[in-house]
Design an enzyme around this catalytic site. Structure first.
Site, short mmCIF file in Angstrom:
data_model
loop_
_atom_site.label_atom_id
_atom_site.label_comp_id
_atom_site.label_asym_id
_atom_site.label_seq_id
_atom_site.Cartn_x
_atom_site.Cartn_y
_atom_site.Cartn_z
N SER A 8 0.86 -1.20 0.00
CA SER A 8 0.00 0.00 0.00
C SER A 8 0.88 1.23 0.00
CB SER A 8 -0.88 0.02 1.25
OG SER A 8 -1.48 1.29 1.42
N TYR B 160 -1.99 -1.00 10.26
CA TYR B 160 -2.13 -1.25 8.82
C TYR B 160 -0.89 -0.77 8.07
CZ TYR B 160 -4.10 -1.09 4.09
OH TYR B 160 -4.31 -1.27 2.75
P1 NDP Z 1 -11.60 -6.11 -0.19
O1 NDP Z 1 -12.07 -6.05 1.21
O2 NDP Z 1 -12.50 -5.68 -1.29
O3 NDP Z 1 -11.11 -7.60 -0.54
C1 NDP Z 1 -10.30 -8.31 0.36
C2 NDP Z 1 -10.11 -9.72 -0.15
O4 NDP Z 1 -9.26 -10.42 0.76
C3 NDP Z 1 -11.42 -10.49 -0.22
O5 NDP Z 1 -11.37 -11.39 -1.29
C4 NDP Z 1 -11.44 -11.25 1.11
O6 NDP Z 1 -12.25 -12.39 1.02
C5 NDP Z 1 -9.95 -11.59 1.23
N1 NDP Z 1 -9.53 -11.86 2.60
C6 NDP Z 1 -9.60 -11.05 3.67
N2 NDP Z 1 -9.13 -11.67 4.76
C7 NDP Z 1 -8.74 -12.91 4.35
C8 NDP Z 1 -8.19 -14.02 5.00
N3 NDP Z 1 -7.91 -13.99 6.31
N4 NDP Z 1 -7.90 -15.13 4.28
C9 NDP Z 1 -8.18 -15.18 2.96
N5 NDP Z 1 -8.71 -14.14 2.28
C10 NDP Z 1 -8.99 -13.03 2.98
O7 NDP Z 1 -10.26 -5.27 -0.20
P2 NDP Z 1 -9.33 -4.68 -1.38
O8 NDP Z 1 -9.58 -5.35 -2.65
O9 NDP Z 1 -9.41 -3.21 -1.30
O10 NDP Z 1 -7.91 -5.07 -0.82
C11 NDP Z 1 -7.04 -6.00 -1.44
C12 NDP Z 1 -5.62 -5.69 -1.01
O11 NDP Z 1 -5.30 -4.37 -1.46
C13 NDP Z 1 -5.42 -5.67 0.51
O12 NDP Z 1 -4.15 -6.24 0.80
C14 NDP Z 1 -5.43 -4.19 0.83
O13 NDP Z 1 -4.73 -3.89 2.01
C15 NDP Z 1 -4.75 -3.62 -0.39
N6 NDP Z 1 -4.96 -2.20 -0.61
C16 NDP Z 1 -6.22 -1.70 -0.86
C17 NDP Z 1 -6.39 -0.35 -1.10
C18 NDP Z 1 -7.71 0.25 -1.42
O14 NDP Z 1 -7.79 1.49 -1.53
N7 NDP Z 1 -8.77 -0.53 -1.57
C19 NDP Z 1 -5.25 0.57 -1.05
C20 NDP Z 1 -3.98 -0.06 -0.79
C21 NDP Z 1 -3.86 -1.39 -0.57
P3 NDP Z 1 -13.06 -12.97 2.28
O15 NDP Z 1 -13.62 -11.79 3.02
O16 NDP Z 1 -14.10 -13.86 1.69
O17 NDP Z 1 -12.07 -13.73 3.11
#
Ligand code: NDP
Length: 254
Positions: free
Chosen positions: A145, A158
């Protein structure tokens, strides 16, 4: 398709791809010819995106595991490689958010963020790397990030986890380069997903941030597809150890 950007015959596992950024990258890689394996902690959320990818003519499969259950995750990664014959690309993307005023951060909240965002990323990469070393090739992409290198109030755990992801990209790249494996981290800025839905309710914050982004918009999950294809394809074969900002220019602007 220009072979420089083709992922034909590649097998890609993308953690946290039931929605959001992970699904955006998975769709892009599927369109570039890869077999994509979607993941999330809940199997029920994976059926619909896999069906949609297949309906569009792509090769897709799913594997549910929680990235905090390290033995289960590592067994699942080995199983994916066994079922598909190889593992060429890992995107360690699953992540969660964490924000609270300084005095309200608990040990439990801190550990949860580190377990998913940092420990889960490292042990996924470790297992994938061991498989890729046998193949003498591979591409590992870690989702970090912009906050890993930029300060903002309240997001202590975070931001620390994401700084760790950037560091892992560099240590892994230096150890795995001799085995033909590239490792890079992505540093997204503000991308519209469920993760920041609470933040987007603060309309004043959204407007202030949009005006600071040189491209004057928040990103969409599809905005991450191109960089994932680029890094995993022959076009990106000489890029490793980098942290790439996908942020509409925000990190470079005053
Ligand atoms: P979302 O919440 O939309 O998606 C998160 C994904 O991770 C889902 O598929 C969720 O599925 C999965 N997930 C969460 N916890 C677990 C777990 N313990 N085991 C397996 N899968 C898991 O978030 P984003 O798409 O925004 O985020 C994706 C990545 O991008 C993250 O690492 C986030 O920190 C990073 N990021 C996002 C930003 C943004 O602005 N959106 C900015 C910078 C970085 P499920 O809930 O079914 O487990």
């Amino acid at each position: 398709m220009n072979p420089l950007f083709s992922l034909a015959s590649k097998v890609a596992l993308i953690t946290g791809s039931s929605r959001g950024i992970g699904l955006g990258m998975a769709k892009g890689m599927a369109e570039a010819g890869a077999t994509v394996i979607l993941n999330g902690s809940d199997a029920n959320t994976l059926a619909a995106p896999v069906a949609a990818l297949r309906a569009a003519g792509h090769s897709a499969d799913s594997v549910a595991f929680d990235v905090t259950d390290i033995p289960a995750m590592q067994a699942a990664i080995r199983d994916v490689a066994g079922r598909h014959g190889r593992l060429d690309i890992l995107v360690a993307n699953a992540g969660t958010h964490g924000a609270a005023p300084l005095g309200q951060w608990t040990e439990e909240a801190w550990d949860r963020v580190q377990d998913i965002n940092l420990k889960g990323v490292f042990f996924a990469a470790q297992e994938a790397a061991l498989l890729m070393m046998g193949q003498k090739s591979g591409c590992i992409i870690l989702t970090g990030s912009m906050t890993g290198t930029r300060g903002r109030p309240t997001i202590h755990g975070y931001a620390a986890s994401k700084a760790g992801v950037g560091a892992l990209a560099r240590t892994l790249a230096s150890e795995l380069g001799p085995h033909g494996i590239t490792v890079n981290a992505l540093a997204p800025g503000y991308i519209v997903t469920e993760l920041n839905a609470p933040l987007r309710q603060d309309t004043a914050f959204v407007e202030r941030m949009t005006n600071r982004i040189p491209l004057r918009r928040w990103g969409q999950p599809e905005d991450l597809a191109g960089i994932a294809i680029f890094l995993a394809s022959p076009a990106g074969s000489y890029i490793t150890g980098q942290e790439l900002y996908i942020d509409g220019g925000l990190a470079t602007a005053l």
